[in-house]
Design an enzyme around this catalytic site. Sequence first.
Site, PDB file in Angstrom:
ATOM      1  N   THR A 229      -8.372  11.930   7.246  1.00 32.93           N
ATOM      2  CA  THR A 229      -8.051  12.452   8.584  1.00 32.93           C
ATOM      3  C   THR A 229      -9.064  13.500   9.029  1.00 32.93           C
TER       4      THR A 229
ATOM      5  N   ILE B 248      -5.792  18.255   4.767  1.00 25.20           N
ATOM      6  CA  ILE B 248      -6.016  17.601   3.484  1.00 25.20           C
ATOM      7  C   ILE B 248      -5.176  18.261   2.383  1.00 25.20           C
TER       8      ILE B 248
ATOM      9  N   LEU C 214      26.605  21.935   6.265  1.00 22.85           N
ATOM     10  CA  LEU C 214      26.528  23.247   5.625  1.00 22.85           C
ATOM     11  C   LEU C 214      26.649  24.399   6.622  1.00 22.85           C
TER      12      LEU C 214
ATOM     13  N   GLU D 269       0.684   9.711   6.333  1.00 24.08           N
ATOM     14  CA  GLU D 269       0.674   8.351   5.772  1.00 24.08           C
ATOM     15  C   GLU D 269       1.025   7.294   6.812  1.00 24.08           C
ATOM     16  N   GLY D 270       0.616   7.547   8.056  1.00 22.83           N
ATOM     17  CA  GLY D 270       0.973   6.685   9.178  1.00 22.83           C
ATOM     18  C   GLY D 270       2.248   7.213   9.806  1.00 22.83           C
TER      19      GLY D 270
ATOM     20  N   HIS E 247       5.586   7.466  12.194  1.00 21.49           N
ATOM     21  CA  HIS E 247       6.654   6.477  12.429  1.00 21.49           C
ATOM     22  C   HIS E 247       6.228   5.485  13.520  1.00 21.49           C
TER      23      HIS E 247
HETATM   24  P1  TGC Z   1      -7.799  -2.835  10.690  1.00 20.08           P
HETATM   25  O1  TGC Z   1      -8.879  -3.450  11.508  1.00 20.08           O
HETATM   26  O2  TGC Z   1      -6.383  -3.190  10.951  1.00 20.08           O
HETATM   27  O3  TGC Z   1      -8.103  -3.101   9.118  1.00 20.08           O
HETATM   28  C1  TGC Z   1      -9.361  -2.800   8.544  1.00 20.08           C
HETATM   29  C2  TGC Z   1      -9.371  -3.409   7.137  1.00 20.08           C
HETATM   30  O4  TGC Z   1      -8.369  -2.778   6.331  1.00 20.08           O
HETATM   31  C3  TGC Z   1      -7.376  -3.745   5.921  1.00 20.08           C
HETATM   32  N1  TGC Z   1      -6.085  -3.029   6.007  1.00 20.08           N
HETATM   33  C4  TGC Z   1      -5.367  -2.677   4.941  1.00 20.08           C
HETATM   34  N2  TGC Z   1      -5.538  -2.911   3.636  1.00 20.08           N
HETATM   35  C5  TGC Z   1      -4.608  -2.429   2.788  1.00 20.08           C
HETATM   36  N3  TGC Z   1      -3.550  -1.704   3.192  1.00 20.08           N
HETATM   37  C6  TGC Z   1      -3.352  -1.443   4.510  1.00 20.08           C
HETATM   38  N4  TGC Z   1      -2.305  -0.714   4.894  1.00 20.08           N
HETATM   39  C7  TGC Z   1      -4.278  -1.938   5.441  1.00 20.08           C
HETATM   40  N5  TGC Z   1      -4.389  -1.871   6.789  1.00 20.08           N
HETATM   41  C8  TGC Z   1      -5.497  -2.545   7.115  1.00 20.08           C
HETATM   42  C9  TGC Z   1      -7.517  -4.889   6.870  1.00 20.08           C
HETATM   43  O5  TGC Z   1      -7.075  -6.086   6.296  1.00 20.08           O
HETATM   44  C10 TGC Z   1      -9.019  -4.889   7.091  1.00 20.08           C
HETATM   45  O6  TGC Z   1      -9.618  -5.401   5.927  1.00 20.08           O
HETATM   46  P2  TGC Z   1     -11.079  -6.142   5.925  1.00 20.08           P
HETATM   47  O7  TGC Z   1     -11.245  -6.639   4.533  1.00 20.08           O
HETATM   48  O8  TGC Z   1     -10.963  -7.209   6.977  1.00 20.08           O
HETATM   49  O9  TGC Z   1     -12.088  -5.114   6.305  1.00 20.08           O
HETATM   50  O10 TGC Z   1      -7.989  -1.244  10.738  1.00 20.08           O
HETATM   51  P3  TGC Z   1      -7.827  -0.230  11.921  1.00 20.08           P
HETATM   52  O11 TGC Z   1      -8.897   0.785  11.773  1.00 20.08           O
HETATM   53  O12 TGC Z   1      -7.717  -0.948  13.244  1.00 20.08           O
HETATM   54  O13 TGC Z   1      -6.453   0.475  11.528  1.00 20.08           O
HETATM   55  C11 TGC Z   1      -5.217   0.104  11.960  1.00 20.08           C
HETATM   56  C12 TGC Z   1      -4.140   1.208  11.681  1.00 20.08           C
HETATM   57  C13 TGC Z   1      -3.812   1.975  12.951  1.00 20.08           C
HETATM   58  C14 TGC Z   1      -2.903   0.472  11.213  1.00 20.08           C
HETATM   59  C15 TGC Z   1      -4.627   2.203  10.593  1.00 20.08           C
HETATM   60  O14 TGC Z   1      -5.688   2.952  11.071  1.00 20.08           O
HETATM   61  C16 TGC Z   1      -3.548   3.169  10.119  1.00 20.08           C
HETATM   62  O15 TGC Z   1      -2.786   2.834   9.210  1.00 20.08           O
HETATM   63  N6  TGC Z   1      -3.490   4.394  10.703  1.00 20.08           N
HETATM   64  C17 TGC Z   1      -2.636   5.462  10.170  1.00 20.08           C
HETATM   65  C18 TGC Z   1      -3.516   6.483   9.498  1.00 20.08           C
HETATM   66  C19 TGC Z   1      -2.866   7.068   8.283  1.00 20.08           C
HETATM   67  O16 TGC Z   1      -1.896   6.600   7.735  1.00 20.08           O
HETATM   68  N7  TGC Z   1      -3.477   8.140   7.783  1.00 20.08           N
HETATM   69  C20 TGC Z   1      -3.020   8.737   6.549  1.00 20.08           C
HETATM   70  C21 TGC Z   1      -4.027   9.727   6.018  1.00 20.08           C
HETATM   71  S1  TGC Z   1      -3.764  10.198   4.340  1.00 20.08           S
HETATM   72  C22 TGC Z   1      -2.351  11.064   4.330  1.00 20.08           C
HETATM   73  O17 TGC Z   1      -1.662  11.212   5.282  1.00 20.08           O
HETATM   74  C23 TGC Z   1      -1.978  11.636   3.003  1.00 20.08           C
HETATM   75  S2  TGC Z   1      -0.580  12.633   3.032  1.00 20.08           S
HETATM   76  C24 TGC Z   1      -0.360  13.140   1.425  1.00 20.08           C
HETATM   77  C25 TGC Z   1       0.655  12.354   0.707  1.00 20.08           C
HETATM   78  O18 TGC Z   1       0.616  11.127   0.666  1.00 20.08           O
HETATM   79  O19 TGC Z   1       1.574  12.932   0.185  1.00 20.08           O
HETATM   80  P1  FAD Z   2      -1.998  11.917  16.211  1.00 20.23           P
HETATM   81  O1  FAD Z   2      -2.659  10.692  15.691  1.00 20.23           O
HETATM   82  O2  FAD Z   2      -2.739  12.764  17.175  1.00 20.23           O
HETATM   83  O3  FAD Z   2      -0.600  11.495  16.833  1.00 20.23           O
HETATM   84  C1  FAD Z   2       0.152  12.366  17.691  1.00 20.23           C
HETATM   85  C2  FAD Z   2       1.349  11.549  18.225  1.00 20.23           C
HETATM   86  O4  FAD Z   2       0.845  10.430  18.976  1.00 20.23           O
HETATM   87  C3  FAD Z   2       2.206  10.966  17.106  1.00 20.23           C
HETATM   88  O5  FAD Z   2       3.553  10.949  17.514  1.00 20.23           O
HETATM   89  C4  FAD Z   2       1.691   9.549  16.979  1.00 20.23           C
HETATM   90  O6  FAD Z   2       2.639   8.638  16.431  1.00 20.23           O
HETATM   91  C5  FAD Z   2       1.392   9.225  18.444  1.00 20.23           C
HETATM   92  N1  FAD Z   2       0.430   8.143  18.544  1.00 20.23           N
HETATM   93  C6  FAD Z   2      -0.860   8.111  18.124  1.00 20.23           C
HETATM   94  N2  FAD Z   2      -1.416   6.928  18.375  1.00 20.23           N
HETATM   95  C7  FAD Z   2      -0.452   6.174  18.955  1.00 20.23           C
HETATM   96  C8  FAD Z   2      -0.380   4.835  19.446  1.00 20.23           C
HETATM   97  N3  FAD Z   2      -1.432   4.012  19.379  1.00 20.23           N
HETATM   98  N4  FAD Z   2       0.776   4.422  19.985  1.00 20.23           N
HETATM   99  C9  FAD Z   2       1.857   5.213  20.039  1.00 20.23           C
HETATM  100  N5  FAD Z   2       1.878   6.498  19.592  1.00 20.23           N
HETATM  101  C10 FAD Z   2       0.726   6.948  19.055  1.00 20.23           C
HETATM  102  N6  FAD Z   2      -4.606  13.243   5.862  1.00 20.23           N
HETATM  103  C11 FAD Z   2      -5.504  12.935   4.871  1.00 20.23           C
HETATM  104  O7  FAD Z   2      -6.490  12.246   5.118  1.00 20.23           O
HETATM  105  N7  FAD Z   2      -5.339  13.414   3.608  1.00 20.23           N
HETATM  106  C12 FAD Z   2      -4.285  14.189   3.258  1.00 20.23           C
HETATM  107  O8  FAD Z   2      -4.139  14.584   2.088  1.00 20.23           O
HETATM  108  C13 FAD Z   2      -3.338  14.532   4.282  1.00 20.23           C
HETATM  109  N8  FAD Z   2      -2.298  15.373   3.988  1.00 20.23           N
HETATM  110  C14 FAD Z   2      -1.488  15.828   5.010  1.00 20.23           C
HETATM  111  C15 FAD Z   2      -0.561  16.848   4.747  1.00 20.23           C
HETATM  112  C16 FAD Z   2       0.207  17.379   5.779  1.00 20.23           C
HETATM  113  C17 FAD Z   2       1.144  18.506   5.486  1.00 20.23           C
HETATM  114  C18 FAD Z   2       0.094  16.833   7.085  1.00 20.23           C
HETATM  115  C19 FAD Z   2       0.946  17.370   8.209  1.00 20.23           C
HETATM  116  C20 FAD Z   2      -0.816  15.833   7.351  1.00 20.23           C
HETATM  117  C21 FAD Z   2      -1.630  15.329   6.320  1.00 20.23           C
HETATM  118  N9  FAD Z   2      -2.632  14.379   6.576  1.00 20.23           N
HETATM  119  C22 FAD Z   2      -3.535  14.034   5.587  1.00 20.23           C
HETATM  120  C23 FAD Z   2      -2.892  13.944   7.953  1.00 20.23           C
HETATM  121  C24 FAD Z   2      -1.908  12.879   8.446  1.00 20.23           C
HETATM  122  O9  FAD Z   2      -2.157  11.649   7.865  1.00 20.23           O
HETATM  123  C25 FAD Z   2      -2.028  12.837   9.982  1.00 20.23           C
HETATM  124  O10 FAD Z   2      -1.413  14.001  10.465  1.00 20.23           O
HETATM  125  C26 FAD Z   2      -1.392  11.593  10.580  1.00 20.23           C
HETATM  126  O11 FAD Z   2      -2.131  10.445  10.245  1.00 20.23           O
HETATM  127  C27 FAD Z   2      -1.233  11.677  12.105  1.00 20.23           C
HETATM  128  O12 FAD Z   2      -2.407  12.122  12.708  1.00 20.23           O
HETATM  129  P2  FAD Z   2      -2.362  13.338  13.777  1.00 20.23           P
HETATM  130  O13 FAD Z   2      -1.591  14.452  13.145  1.00 20.23           O
HETATM  131  O14 FAD Z   2      -3.756  13.600  14.199  1.00 20.23           O
HETATM  132  O15 FAD Z   2      -1.509  12.821  14.964  1.00 20.23           O
END
Ligand code: TGC
Ligand code: FAD
Length: 402
Positions: free
Chosen positions: A141, A172, A347, A372-373, A375
Amino acid sequence: MGEADLTVPDPLDFLDTAGLLTDSERLVGKTVREYVNRSVLPEVGAWWEAGEFPNHLIPEMARMGMFGMNLEGYGCAGLGPVDYGVAALELEAGDSGLRSFVSVQGSLCMFPIWKYGSPEQKAEWLPRMARGEVVGCFGLTEADAGSDPSSMRTTARRVGSDWVIDGSKAWITNGGIADLAVIWAKTPEGVRGFLVPTDAPGFSAHPIDRKASMRASVTSALVLDGVRLPEEMMLPGVSTMRGPLSCLTEARLGIVFGAMGAARACYEAALGYASERSQFGTPIASFQLTQSKLVEMMVAVQRGILLAIRIGRLREEGKLTPEHVSVGKYNNVSDALAVARTARSVLGANGITLDYPVMRHVANLETVYTYEGTHEIHTLILGNALTGIPAFHAPGPRERSR
Ligand code: TGC
Ligand code: FAD
């Protein structure tokens, strides 16, 4: 034949979901639960209030095999996905920050090295990470690239035989306590992962303070200012967004279970409180409105655990898709948050204090709902799976005028 001995179901596991687990999975659950009861619950409220991650727990969690638990080899426990899930559930019953630590270490940092690393990278880092000697963080991120990480601005370019990384990461987990950062960056050959030692010149981590959620967890902004790394610090096995996104699928699997741990802790607190607290001369558990809340919470927790086990079994059978995991993240985190808020109401005023675990879980789950994505992103992933129409981007002017 005699009558079956049908006793009243256990209020804490009404459908006997433990009966769906193997002996190994039950043992993992029992062991982690006892550990959390002994080493976490007595002090977690104080850590949370002070905004501190309990670093001293890292060696014991490592000895218990919690880091990279479901990976094979390199000193990892090599257990199954449901073992991993059950451990996540019990940890998150303690605090989401602890489960986060384990998710980041195992699923977000060890997994990409295990899956996409060279043999040398695996041998160098995985055993030390499994032993907790090296703490990892995962930098995907950025401040302006959250839900849409493919819009990241961090870049890596080749300079001679080295790579030079410039950019920044936001939010992060573990950033400020990590020894190794897995950094995803755009390169001329696609999106690549880099293993960045946090003492590399040009790397710095900056605490994100004033959090009202995930207080027992370190969250940082990272700056990469001309960080120069040799070629061997790049993960050779992937050069598309599949790299980081596949790590998310692993971590989300843990969250599907983990969220139900937080929910179960809140339900248990509410059930206990409702029997002890009296108003109008009678325990509040005797009011129909309270019973309705208790039933709602119990059913949500049981439903979520059943869903999590099903998703874990699909992984065992080799049938799990990222969309299956999205069903779990979508349902279980949302339900856990609803359970936690309902428990808070049972509570009363005590529910807003840190004397009980409930408000801490409510606040933490707001983060779990977002990271982690979000909702909404999981809704769109599933909408795409149902319709074949990706709705992540707002329609452009031509689509709007149609
Ligand atoms: P897109 O074009 O859909 O896909 C690109 C390539 O990636 C593959 N793919 C996946 N593979 C495995 N698992 C998944 N969930 C996958 N999603 C997509 C896909 O098949 C393709 O592969 P290839 O071989 O053709 O290159 O990618 P996009 O850039 O358009 O993304 C779509 C979207 C919006 C679903 C994705 O960007 C997304 O999931 N966004 C949410 C971001 C997110 O979850 N960030 C989390 C950051 S880390 C974090 O929050 C850690 S918190 C700490 C803790 O866990 O406790
Ligand atoms: P935004 O993407 O700006 O979203 C804001 C709002 O808009 C949300 O409600 C969202 O759902 C909505 N929105 C966005 N796009 C759309 C759409 N296309 N359609 C409809 N609604 C939409 N990231 C890492 O890489 N590594 C980590 O270790 C990590 N740890 C974290 C720990 C904490 C405590 C927190 C709070 C976050 C962490 N993250 C980490 C980041 C986390 O993954 C992001 O916060 C998350 O992916 C959402 O991104 P954003 O906060 O920029 O929100």
